[in-house]
Write a protein that holds these residues in place. Structure first.
Motif, mmCIF file in Angstrom:
data_model
loop_
_atom_site.group_PDB
_atom_site.id
_atom_site.type_symbol
_atom_site.label_atom_id
_atom_site.label_comp_id
_atom_site.label_asym_id
_atom_site.label_seq_id
_atom_site.Cartn_x
_atom_site.Cartn_y
_atom_site.Cartn_z
ATOM 1 N N GLY A 56 0.855 -1.245 0.051
ATOM 2 C CA GLY A 56 -0.140 0.019 -0.120
ATOM 3 C C GLY A 56 0.813 1.326 -0.125
ATOM 4 O O GLY A 56 0.465 2.224 -0.609
ATOM 5 N N ALA A 57 1.905 1.318 0.640
ATOM 6 C CA ALA A 57 2.728 2.467 0.836
ATOM 7 C C ALA A 57 3.560 2.689 -0.889
ATOM 8 O O ALA A 57 3.749 3.670 -0.960
ATOM 9 C CB ALA A 57 3.850 2.256 1.785
ATOM 10 N N ARG A 58 3.814 1.388 -1.313
ATOM 11 C CA ARG A 58 4.296 1.762 -2.721
ATOM 12 C C ARG A 58 3.024 2.102 -3.722
ATOM 13 O O ARG A 58 3.530 3.062 -4.531
ATOM 14 C CB ARG A 58 4.751 0.425 -3.212
ATOM 15 C CG ARG A 58 5.541 0.344 -4.664
ATOM 16 C CD ARG A 58 6.053 -0.926 -4.900
ATOM 17 N NE ARG A 58 7.061 -1.422 -3.998
ATOM 18 C CZ ARG A 58 7.606 -2.466 -3.890
ATOM 19 N NH1 ARG A 58 7.398 -3.397 -4.977
ATOM 20 N NH2 ARG A 58 8.450 -3.131 -2.974
ATOM 21 N N LYS A 63 -0.194 9.198 0.738
ATOM 22 C CA LYS A 63 -1.146 8.751 1.768
ATOM 23 C C LYS A 63 -0.139 8.114 3.068
ATOM 24 O O LYS A 63 -0.098 8.514 4.340
ATOM 25 C CB LYS A 63 -2.119 7.869 1.672
ATOM 26 C CG LYS A 63 -3.044 7.232 2.648
ATOM 27 C CD LYS A 63 -4.093 6.316 2.161
ATOM 28 C CE LYS A 63 -4.888 5.915 3.291
ATOM 29 N NZ LYS A 63 -5.981 5.267 2.802
ATOM 30 N N ALA A 64 0.995 7.235 2.576
ATOM 31 C CA ALA A 64 1.843 6.655 3.563
ATOM 32 C C ALA A 64 2.798 7.761 4.255
ATOM 33 O O ALA A 64 3.054 7.686 5.287
ATOM 34 C CB ALA A 64 2.460 5.645 2.651
ATOM 35 N N SER A 65 3.053 8.850 3.388
ATOM 36 C CA SER A 65 4.086 9.874 3.936
ATOM 37 C C SER A 65 3.122 10.671 4.991
ATOM 38 O O SER A 65 3.775 10.723 6.042
ATOM 39 C CB SER A 65 4.326 10.678 2.913
ATOM 40 O OG SER A 65 5.129 10.155 1.850
ATOM 41 N N VAL A 66 1.968 10.955 4.761
ATOM 42 C CA VAL A 66 0.960 11.665 5.890
ATOM 43 C C VAL A 66 0.977 10.634 7.308
ATOM 44 O O VAL A 66 1.359 11.289 8.267
ATOM 45 C CB VAL A 66 -0.167 11.822 5.301
ATOM 46 C CG1 VAL A 66 -1.121 12.557 6.280
ATOM 47 C CG2 VAL A 66 -0.048 12.680 4.154
ATOM 48 N N TYR A 67 0.749 9.478 7.007
ATOM 49 C CA TYR A 67 0.708 8.509 8.005
ATOM 50 C C TYR A 67 1.936 8.329 8.800
ATOM 51 O O TYR A 67 1.881 8.433 10.222
ATOM 52 C CB TYR A 67 0.141 7.057 7.735
ATOM 53 C CG TYR A 67 -1.345 7.076 7.300
ATOM 54 C CD1 TYR A 67 -2.039 8.082 7.660
ATOM 55 C CD2 TYR A 67 -1.657 6.121 6.426
ATOM 56 C CE1 TYR A 67 -3.205 7.949 7.492
ATOM 57 C CE2 TYR A 67 -3.253 5.564 6.334
ATOM 58 C CZ TYR A 67 -3.952 6.842 6.832
ATOM 59 O OH TYR A 67 -5.241 6.851 6.548
ATOM 60 N N LEU A 68 3.173 8.280 8.152
ATOM 61 C CA LEU A 68 4.374 8.383 8.727
ATOM 62 C C LEU A 68 4.732 9.476 9.171
ATOM 63 O O LEU A 68 5.118 9.539 10.445
ATOM 64 C CB LEU A 68 5.472 8.021 7.656
ATOM 65 C CG LEU A 68 6.868 7.817 7.937
ATOM 66 C CD1 LEU A 68 6.870 6.813 9.046
ATOM 67 C CD2 LEU A 68 7.887 7.636 6.968
#
Length: 252
Positions: A56-58, A63-68
């Motif tokens: 999902g991050a790939r 979205k993955a950057s926001v969550y991280l």
């Protein structure tokens, strides 16, 4: 002698084979048991969840950057959360700062807040609670070692819905926000300026031009005075006119 060595090797090989058989049988029984099946399924679920996270991050990097970023910020807030000892140190430092000022200079708001906190601390009524990402400091009605019935009865204790009214400070991101806000302009006594009009109470920082002008005037004030030739002649004529008048007054 050779036959003894051969017999020893055969005995060691038979012992290792027996140990491997027993080990394999025990591992097989443990793996086929309910606990083994449950652990195997749990590890498989975690493995699949981790794989989906990376996939999902790939596929959605934003979205993955926001969550991280949110997780990193939460971790930083949890790591920099102030504790009770930091509040006591900050209270002691602010109290010493006010103690260096005269009562005519210090701010009434800062002084009253520090006096209240110091009184509650001396009475042992300050409490500290950690809420994960932030800390709260509140006050209670009694010292923890008080043996009064009102202090020990659980039915008469402070209710959680009264906690917002009892909060004295909030610790977040390594700072105690209410304490710092109360100490804003602690060396300015507002009572001295309450009779002034509103436009004279508010002050603004000087501009760069004003600062440069003040510095230039300050430097010029240390220079020796220079008198021009025209000014000397003017001063001489004035003295010449004033001399006969003084003589006439003296003769009179």
């Amino acid at each position: 002698m050779a036959s003894l060595r051969v017999a020893r090797r055969m005995f060691c090989a038979a012992a290792e084979t027996t140990a491997d058989t027993v080990r394999n049988s025990r591992w097989g029984k443990l793996k086929d048991s309910k606990a083994g099946v449950w652990c195997h399924s749990l590890l498989s679920d975690y493995k699949e969840a981790c794989r989906e996270i990376f996939v999902g991050a790939r596929e959605r990097p934003v979205k993955a950057s926001v969550y991280l970023t949110l997780l990193s910020g939460a971790g930083a807030c949890f790591y920099t959360k102030p504790d009770q000892s930091s509040f006591e140190a900050a209270l002691l430092e602010r109290t010493n700062q006010l103690g260096l000022l005269s009562a005519w200079i210090r701010s009434a708001t800062s002084d009253s807040h520090m006096q209240k906190l110091t009184k509650l601390q001396n009475e042992g009524r300050l409490r500290h609670i950690s809420l994960g990402l932030l800390s709260l400091v509140y006050y209670t009605n009694y010292h923890p070692d008080t043996t009064l019935y009102e202090a020990r009865c659980s039915n008469l204790s402070v209710l959680w819905r009264e906690l917002p009214q009892r909060v004295l400070d909030v610790g977040f991101a390594g700072r105690w926000w209410i304490l710092n806000s109360k100490m804003q302009d602690y060396d300015v006594n507002e009572e001295e300026f309450k009779h002034l009009p509103p436009h004279m109470r508010a002050t603004s920082p000087p501009s760069v031009q004003e600062v440069e002008r003040n510095e230039r005037l300050h430097k010029e004030s240390w220079l020796a005075l220079t008198v021009k030739e025209e000014e000397r002649e003017t001063v001489g004529r004035e003295e010449g006119l004033a001399k006969p008048l003084r003589e006439e007054r003296t003769q009179a």
